[in-house]
Motif scaffolding. Structure first.
Motif, PDB file in Angstrom:
ATOM      1  N   UNK A  73      -5.246   6.248   2.443  1.00  0.00           N
ATOM      2  CA  UNK A  73      -5.295   7.462   1.512  1.00  0.00           C
ATOM      3  C   UNK A  73      -4.761   8.751   1.765  1.00  0.00           C
ATOM      4  N   UNK A  74      -5.446   9.294   2.964  1.00  0.00           N
ATOM      5  CA  UNK A  74      -5.688  10.115   3.360  1.00  0.00           C
ATOM      6  C   UNK A  74      -3.995  10.748   4.204  1.00  0.00           C
ATOM      7  N   UNK A  75      -3.808   9.163   5.191  1.00  0.00           N
ATOM      8  CA  UNK A  75      -2.192   9.645   5.605  1.00  0.00           C
ATOM      9  C   UNK A  75      -0.597  10.230   4.320  1.00  0.00           C
ATOM     10  N   UNK A  76      -1.275   8.997   3.313  1.00  0.00           N
ATOM     11  CA  UNK A  76      -0.496   9.187   1.901  1.00  0.00           C
ATOM     12  C   UNK A  76       0.083  10.181   1.514  1.00  0.00           C
ATOM     13  N   UNK A  82       9.654  15.399   9.935  1.00  0.00           N
ATOM     14  CA  UNK A  82       8.894  14.396  11.304  1.00  0.00           C
ATOM     15  C   UNK A  82       7.759  14.564  10.496  1.00  0.00           C
ATOM     16  N   UNK A  83       7.258  15.743  10.093  1.00  0.00           N
ATOM     17  CA  UNK A  83       5.353  15.457   9.170  1.00  0.00           C
ATOM     18  C   UNK A  83       5.299  14.346   8.057  1.00  0.00           C
ATOM     19  N   UNK A  84       6.389  14.077   7.468  1.00  0.00           N
ATOM     20  CA  UNK A  84       6.868  13.356   6.359  1.00  0.00           C
ATOM     21  C   UNK A  84       6.593  12.058   7.049  1.00  0.00           C
ATOM     22  N   UNK A  85       7.625  11.283   7.940  1.00  0.00           N
ATOM     23  CA  UNK A  85       7.746  10.645   8.489  1.00  0.00           C
ATOM     24  C   UNK A  85       6.436   9.678   9.304  1.00  0.00           C
ATOM     25  N   UNK A  86       5.897  10.864  10.164  1.00  0.00           N
ATOM     26  CA  UNK A  86       4.856  10.570  10.752  1.00  0.00           C
ATOM     27  C   UNK A  86       3.789   9.941   9.576  1.00  0.00           C
ATOM     28  N   UNK A  87       3.273  10.792   8.844  1.00  0.00           N
ATOM     29  CA  UNK A  87       2.602  10.039   8.184  1.00  0.00           C
ATOM     30  C   UNK A  87       2.500   9.042   6.911  1.00  0.00           C
ATOM     31  N   UNK A  88       4.177   9.455   6.957  1.00  0.00           N
ATOM     32  CA  UNK A  88       3.691   7.545   5.821  1.00  0.00           C
ATOM     33  C   UNK A  88       3.724   6.500   6.978  1.00  0.00           C
ATOM     34  N   UNK A  89       4.777   6.576   8.401  1.00  0.00           N
ATOM     35  CA  UNK A  89       4.278   5.462   9.535  1.00  0.00           C
ATOM     36  C   UNK A  89       2.709   5.487   9.764  1.00  0.00           C
ATOM     37  N   UNK A  90       2.389   6.713   9.990  1.00  0.00           N
ATOM     38  CA  UNK A  90       0.032   6.353   9.962  1.00  0.00           C
ATOM     39  C   UNK A  90      -0.275   5.965   8.703  1.00  0.00           C
ATOM     40  N   UNK A  91       0.115   5.709   8.032  1.00  0.00           N
ATOM     41  CA  UNK A  91      -0.145   5.401   6.455  1.00  0.00           C
ATOM     42  C   UNK A  91      -0.103   3.514   6.562  1.00  0.00           C
ATOM     43  N   UNK A  92       1.283   3.384   7.093  1.00  0.00           N
ATOM     44  CA  UNK A  92       1.519   1.616   7.656  1.00  0.00           C
ATOM     45  C   UNK A  92       0.786   0.748   8.434  1.00  0.00           C
ATOM     46  N   UNK A  93       0.345   2.615   9.525  1.00  0.00           N
ATOM     47  CA  UNK A  93      -0.638   2.040   9.868  1.00  0.00           C
ATOM     48  C   UNK A  93       0.261   0.930  11.408  1.00  0.00           C
TER      49      UNK A  93
END
Lengths: 321, 159
Positions: free
Chosen positions: A23-26, A72-83
């Motif tokens: 939730x938070x990363x998305x 970089x922020x958007x990509x990293x946050x998306x990857x973090x949301x996906x775990x």
């Protein structure tokens, strides 16, 4: 203090923590994808008003570094949301969010719109956030299957405290907002025409009058009620930590408060409201409930609380485990 | 359950983080991103004070600087203008130059800038707007050269 420590470090569910991560990363990915950050480029040095660590920089960066940081922020946050490689991608996303939002706050006014989201993510930076509902967990499971090892325990002390720290952050943000009003203004924040003047000013400074703001401001009694309710809501929000059922009132009520602020003053605090929902909702329970499509007999894998007997109990269980 | 107690570093991290959060919140200290959460905490009064920055062209005509049409980087200018009077002379000249450049960007041929203070009471009202017009007072007039800077009632510059 001992009871607080017991509550803080009680075991929690890997899935609940994973849901908060998703939730938070998305939300962070969506917030970082906004075009406002690119508009920061080309600021004359004379208008740079740094906050906190931004004093280390001579000014705001040019367009190129801003775009790189944002992507970089958007990509990293998306990857973090996906775990995926969350131990690395989540801190990268958070750092990009921190820098970009510090830049937005270095224009002369401290902005609180994304502050709660960023602070809620702090405990997740060092927690095992990707042990469930993640690409990392799927990969690990495959490896274990190949080596013949057992599965991870779904409940652990390591999964509980990050969610509870995030809950305390949301709670504290509302409480301190209310406390600031009491300390700096006292009862006159409610009893004077304060809210009327705020709403009149907001409407008068916009290109077209704001009918919702004027509806409240034109009625002194209504303005007093709204001001009193706002202050009461903020100051008593910590009660949700004491009685979980109260979350069914407080979380929607604060979402309503933010919606009201947006309608009357056009200020976007959606990231704050959504952070509260993400942190307080028991998502694994909700997923299980939706999967089964009925209330009775739903097992609670994540908490020690029993089955919900009524719809109100179910709602209380969904909000805040 | 696979663990009963958290590691020492976890406890240290949690209490240090929450302690910092608590100190900032309780004292109103702004060490972004930990902040004092001072949101609308000061009581507003019935009297509205605003600032307006206008570009003056070679013929002496005034054109209001519309920051909303500029990139986000300029949109803190109406906060900066409140503290304009407290800036040192060199700082005022630099800020003035930055706004003049912004005016040129918007297509205005600015030779100088004027900063007006606007005073108005929201009540009584005429329809959905205040009945009384804004009373404008010239606070500052400046160009990119310090020699041409003039102030009028500098004490009012930081309300």
């Amino acid at each position: 203090m001992r009871r607080l420590e017991e509550w803080m470090f009680a075991p929690g569910s890997a899935r609940r923590l994973a849901a908060v991560r998703i939730g938070l990363c998305s939300l962070l990915a969506l917030r970082l994808a906004r075009p406002v950050y690119v508009g920061l480029s080309g600021q004359p040095r004379a208008l740079f008003r740094p906050v906190s660590f931004m004093h280390m920089f001579p000014g705001l960066p040019s367009r190129g570094p801003l775009i790189v940081l944002q992507l970089l922020g958007v990509m990293a946050a998306t990857l973090a949301a996906a775990g995926l490689r969350a131990r690395v991608t989540l801190p990268v996303a958070w750092t990009c969010g921190l820098l970009l939002n510090a830049m937005l706050s270095s224009l002369g006014k401290i902005l609180h719109n994304d502050v709660v989201l960023l602070i809620c993510l702090v405990p997740l930076l060092v927690a095992p956030v990707a042990d469930a509902w993640s690409l990392d967990a799927i990969r690990k499971r495959r490896t274990r299957r190949e080596t013949g090892e057992g599965r991870d325990a779904p409940v652990s002390v390591a999964y509980g405290w990050p969610v509870r720290v995030a809950m305390l952050v949301v709670t504290g943000a509302y409480f301190f907002s209310g406390l600031g009003k009491v300390v700096f203004s006292g009862p006159s924040w409610v009893l004077s025409g304060n809210l009327r003047w705020i709403l009149y000013t907001a409407s008068d400074r916009s290109a077209s009058p704001n009918v919702v703001a004027l509806f409240v401001a034109d009625r002194a009694w209504l303005a007093h009620i709204v001001a009193g309710a706002t202050l009461l809501l903020e100051l008593t929000f910590p009660l949700v930590l004491w009685r979980k059922r109260l979350a069914t009132f407080y979380v929607p009520a604060t979402a309503g408060l933010h919606a009201g602020i947006w309608l009357t003053m056009n200020l976007d605090y959606s990231a704050w409201a959504l952070s509260a929902v993400i942190v307080f909702v028991d998502w694994p329970w909700l997923v299980e409930w939706l999967r089964r499509g009925r209330l009775k007999g739903t097992p609670r894998a994540t908490t020690t609380i029993g089955e919900p007997a009524t719809l109100a109990d179910a709602a209380a269980d969904i909000l805040y485990a | 359950m696979d663990e009963q107690r958290p590691p020492r570093w976890t406890r240290w991290f949690v209490w240090t983080f929450l302690g910092s959060f608590l100190v900032c919140g309780a004292t109103g200290l702004d060490t972004w991103s930990l902040t004092g959460f001072r949101l609308f905490s000061r009581v507003r009064v019935e009297h509205e004070v605003s600032r307006e920055i206008v570009a003056v062209d070679a013929l002496g005509r005034e054109h209001q600087l519309r920051f909303a049409r500029l990139p986000r980087a300029y949109q803190g200018s109406l906060t900066v203008v409140k503290a304009f009077g407290s800036l040192p002379t060199s700082g005022r000249v630099q800020v003035c130059q930055a706004w003049m450049d912004a005016a040129i960007r918007l297509g205005d041929r600015a030779t100088s800038l004027r900063i007006y203070r606007g005073d108005r009471d929201p009540l009584p009202r005429k329809g959905q707007r205040p009945a009384a017009p804004v009373t404008k007072t010239l606070e500052y007039s400046c160009s990119s050269s310090p020699a041409t800077e003039r102030s009028n009632g500098a004490a009012d510059a930081t309300p």
